[in-house]
Write a protein that holds these residues in place. Sequence first.
Motif, PDB file in Angstrom:
ATOM      1  N   THR A 130       0.906  -1.384   0.183  1.00  0.00           N
ATOM      2  CA  THR A 130       0.054   0.044   0.176  1.00  0.00           C
ATOM      3  C   THR A 130       0.942   1.237  -0.133  1.00  0.00           C
ATOM      4  OG1 THR A 130      -1.701  -1.309   1.071  1.00  0.00           O
ATOM      5  CG2 THR A 130      -1.709   1.337   1.056  1.00  0.00           C
ATOM      6  N   PHE A 131       1.879   1.301   0.761  1.00  0.00           N
ATOM      7  CA  PHE A 131       2.612   2.360   0.973  1.00  0.00           C
ATOM      8  C   PHE A 131       3.713   2.559  -0.207  1.00  0.00           C
ATOM      9  CE2 PHE A 131       2.433   2.027   5.763  1.00  0.00           C
ATOM     10  CZ  PHE A 131       2.159   3.514   5.876  1.00  0.00           C
ATOM     11  N   SER A 132       3.990   1.641  -1.042  1.00  0.00           N
ATOM     12  CA  SER A 132       4.797   1.686  -2.287  1.00  0.00           C
ATOM     13  C   SER A 132       3.790   2.120  -3.324  1.00  0.00           C
ATOM     14  CB  SER A 132       5.312   0.152  -2.697  1.00  0.00           C
ATOM     15  OG  SER A 132       4.436  -0.610  -2.728  1.00  0.00           O
ATOM     16  N   THR A 133       2.439   1.791  -3.301  1.00  0.00           N
ATOM     17  CA  THR A 133       1.553   2.273  -4.308  1.00  0.00           C
ATOM     18  C   THR A 133       1.234   3.685  -4.236  1.00  0.00           C
ATOM     19  OG1 THR A 133       0.508   0.210  -4.465  1.00  0.00           O
ATOM     20  CG2 THR A 133      -0.764   1.691  -5.198  1.00  0.00           C
ATOM     21  N   CYS A 134       1.128   4.167  -2.897  1.00  0.00           N
ATOM     22  CA  CYS A 134       0.549   5.335  -2.633  1.00  0.00           C
ATOM     23  C   CYS A 134       1.764   6.509  -2.387  1.00  0.00           C
ATOM     24  CB  CYS A 134      -0.106   5.556  -1.289  1.00  0.00           C
ATOM     25  SG  CYS A 134      -1.616   4.465  -1.349  1.00  0.00           S
ATOM     26  N   GLY A 135       3.201   6.036  -2.309  1.00  0.00           N
ATOM     27  CA  GLY A 135       4.400   6.697  -2.147  1.00  0.00           C
ATOM     28  C   GLY A 135       4.554   7.997  -3.300  1.00  0.00           C
ATOM     29  N   SER A 136       4.408   7.294  -4.579  1.00  0.00           N
ATOM     30  CA  SER A 136       4.617   8.237  -5.581  1.00  0.00           C
ATOM     31  C   SER A 136       3.408   9.373  -5.743  1.00  0.00           C
ATOM     32  CB  SER A 136       4.655   7.371  -6.826  1.00  0.00           C
ATOM     33  OG  SER A 136       3.548   6.604  -7.052  1.00  0.00           O
ATOM     34  N   HIS A 137       2.335   8.920  -5.400  1.00  0.00           N
ATOM     35  CA  HIS A 137       1.411  10.007  -5.809  1.00  0.00           C
ATOM     36  C   HIS A 137       1.398  11.071  -4.626  1.00  0.00           C
ATOM     37  CE1 HIS A 137      -3.199  10.996  -5.210  1.00  0.00           C
ATOM     38  NE2 HIS A 137      -2.952  11.380  -6.330  1.00  0.00           N
ATOM     39  N   LEU A 138       1.825  10.684  -3.413  1.00  0.00           N
ATOM     40  CA  LEU A 138       2.109  11.394  -2.343  1.00  0.00           C
ATOM     41  C   LEU A 138       3.110  12.415  -2.628  1.00  0.00           C
ATOM     42  CD1 LEU A 138       1.342   9.455   1.049  1.00  0.00           C
ATOM     43  CD2 LEU A 138      -0.201  11.316   0.182  1.00  0.00           C
ATOM     44  N   SER A 139       4.164  11.739  -3.080  1.00  0.00           N
ATOM     45  CA  SER A 139       5.356  12.913  -3.663  1.00  0.00           C
ATOM     46  C   SER A 139       4.871  13.707  -4.525  1.00  0.00           C
ATOM     47  CB  SER A 139       6.351  11.996  -4.119  1.00  0.00           C
ATOM     48  OG  SER A 139       6.500  10.858  -3.255  1.00  0.00           O
ATOM     49  N   ILE A 140       4.234  13.518  -5.507  1.00  0.00           N
ATOM     50  CA  ILE A 140       3.667  14.559  -6.512  1.00  0.00           C
ATOM     51  C   ILE A 140       2.694  15.463  -5.875  1.00  0.00           C
ATOM     52  CG2 ILE A 140       2.460  15.126  -8.534  1.00  0.00           C
ATOM     53  CD1 ILE A 140       5.266  13.541  -9.057  1.00  0.00           C
ATOM     54  N   ILE A 141       1.768  15.168  -4.843  1.00  0.00           N
ATOM     55  CA  ILE A 141       0.957  16.068  -4.131  1.00  0.00           C
ATOM     56  C   ILE A 141       1.801  17.045  -3.333  1.00  0.00           C
ATOM     57  CG2 ILE A 141      -0.664  15.880  -2.367  1.00  0.00           C
ATOM     58  CD1 ILE A 141      -1.941  13.335  -3.598  1.00  0.00           C
ATOM     59  N   CYS A 142       2.762  16.609  -2.399  1.00  0.00           N
ATOM     60  CA  CYS A 142       3.477  17.355  -1.720  1.00  0.00           C
ATOM     61  C   CYS A 142       4.301  18.581  -2.786  1.00  0.00           C
ATOM     62  CB  CYS A 142       4.550  16.701  -0.981  1.00  0.00           C
ATOM     63  SG  CYS A 142       3.455  15.533   0.216  1.00  0.00           S
ATOM     64  N   LEU A 143       4.766  18.006  -3.559  1.00  0.00           N
ATOM     65  CA  LEU A 143       5.598  18.944  -4.582  1.00  0.00           C
ATOM     66  C   LEU A 143       4.648  20.112  -5.230  1.00  0.00           C
ATOM     67  CD1 LEU A 143       8.415  19.542  -5.765  1.00  0.00           C
ATOM     68  CD2 LEU A 143       7.786  17.962  -7.686  1.00  0.00           C
ATOM     69  N   PHE A 144       3.426  19.483  -5.795  1.00  0.00           N
ATOM     70  CA  PHE A 144       2.720  20.425  -6.471  1.00  0.00           C
ATOM     71  C   PHE A 144       1.775  21.466  -5.625  1.00  0.00           C
ATOM     72  CE2 PHE A 144      -1.532  21.325  -8.348  1.00  0.00           C
ATOM     73  CZ  PHE A 144      -1.026  21.754  -9.735  1.00  0.00           C
ATOM     74  N   TYR A 145       1.302  20.832  -4.484  1.00  0.00           N
ATOM     75  CA  TYR A 145       0.402  21.717  -3.732  1.00  0.00           C
ATOM     76  C   TYR A 145       1.193  22.738  -2.724  1.00  0.00           C
ATOM     77  CZ  TYR A 145      -4.168  19.550  -4.797  1.00  0.00           C
ATOM     78  OH  TYR A 145      -5.279  19.317  -5.094  1.00  0.00           O
ATOM     79  N   GLY A 146       2.219  21.995  -2.363  1.00  0.00           N
ATOM     80  CA  GLY A 146       3.227  22.780  -1.389  1.00  0.00           C
ATOM     81  C   GLY A 146       3.826  24.204  -2.356  1.00  0.00           C
TER      82      GLY A 146
END
Length: 329
Positions: free
Chosen positions: A257-273
């Motif tokens: 689960t963490f490996s599946t969601c990790g890449s998506h979370l990385s993009i979210i933090c970079l884009f929204y931040g």
Amino acid sequence: MLVPLLTIILFSSQRCSLNKNMQNSTSVLEFHFIQLSEDPDLQIVLFGLFLSMYILALCGNLLIILTVSSDSHLHTPMYFFLSNLSVVDIGFISTTVPRVIMDIQTHCQVISYMGCLTQMSLFIIFACMDNMLLTVMAYDRFVAICHPLHYQVIMSPSRCGVFLLGSFLFSLVELLLHHLIILSFSNCENFIEISNFFCGPSEVLKLVRFDTVTNTIVRFSMGTLFGLFPMSGIIFSYFKIVSSIICSSSSSGKHRTFSTCGSHLSIICLFYGTGLGVYFSNSLSHSPRSNAVASVMYTVVTPMMNPFIYSLRNKDIKTALRKIPSRTF
């Protein structure tokens, strides 16, 4: 192709020559961008940097689209949205970077009124689509992890199409609201400086003839509606996902689960931040150049990094990428 079309639209509508006889209800003849650097030697470095990042973003996102479309194992909702995210990222980076490269080469940071509105309109559409697709992808992961037995029913092809269409319509609504506000803009000056290297909505809204308090309220209201509202959906989805992981007893399931969601979370933090930070800080910051540098992060770096983050952290994408040479030859 989308990229040449966007480039033609932007380049044909933007001229460095001054048109003193231009008749426009706004009476604005031209907008001037700020320079990222006034050092001639650094200008050459910036030219090469923007050009290389643009080429990397195009190649990386096109590779993701090719990989997903050519491998039947990736014809799932998750990769359907990922391939559409790559299409949007190509449009997103093509809205700003070709113009920046041309400005650096010609040493001319001037754009016409219609050219500025065109660039801002394309920017809003692609940025909002990017925003909404990230939210839909978070919902997709929530359904897959928390409701796996109903996943095929909830995320059916027709439902995925509706989500994609809804994302586009939502971006059109944001564009319409921005245009309704900006149409009230009237200025008799012939020279307007944009405190960035492109015509973004936050920069153009600063030029609308409101008092400071009203301008701040409008900007924060728009940012909350079209930025924080989708982000709340992402937070809710991942709150449910984390709760499901905590209740799960399988360590292998947690790791997957963490490996599946990790890449998506990385993009979210970079884009929204970076994106929300620049949007809200524009009304508070007195350093336009620092805002312009921060804008590079979400307008250039994020579309460039998306395909590499997903391909390096995703086992299915890496497997499909290895099959492409054998299919080709």
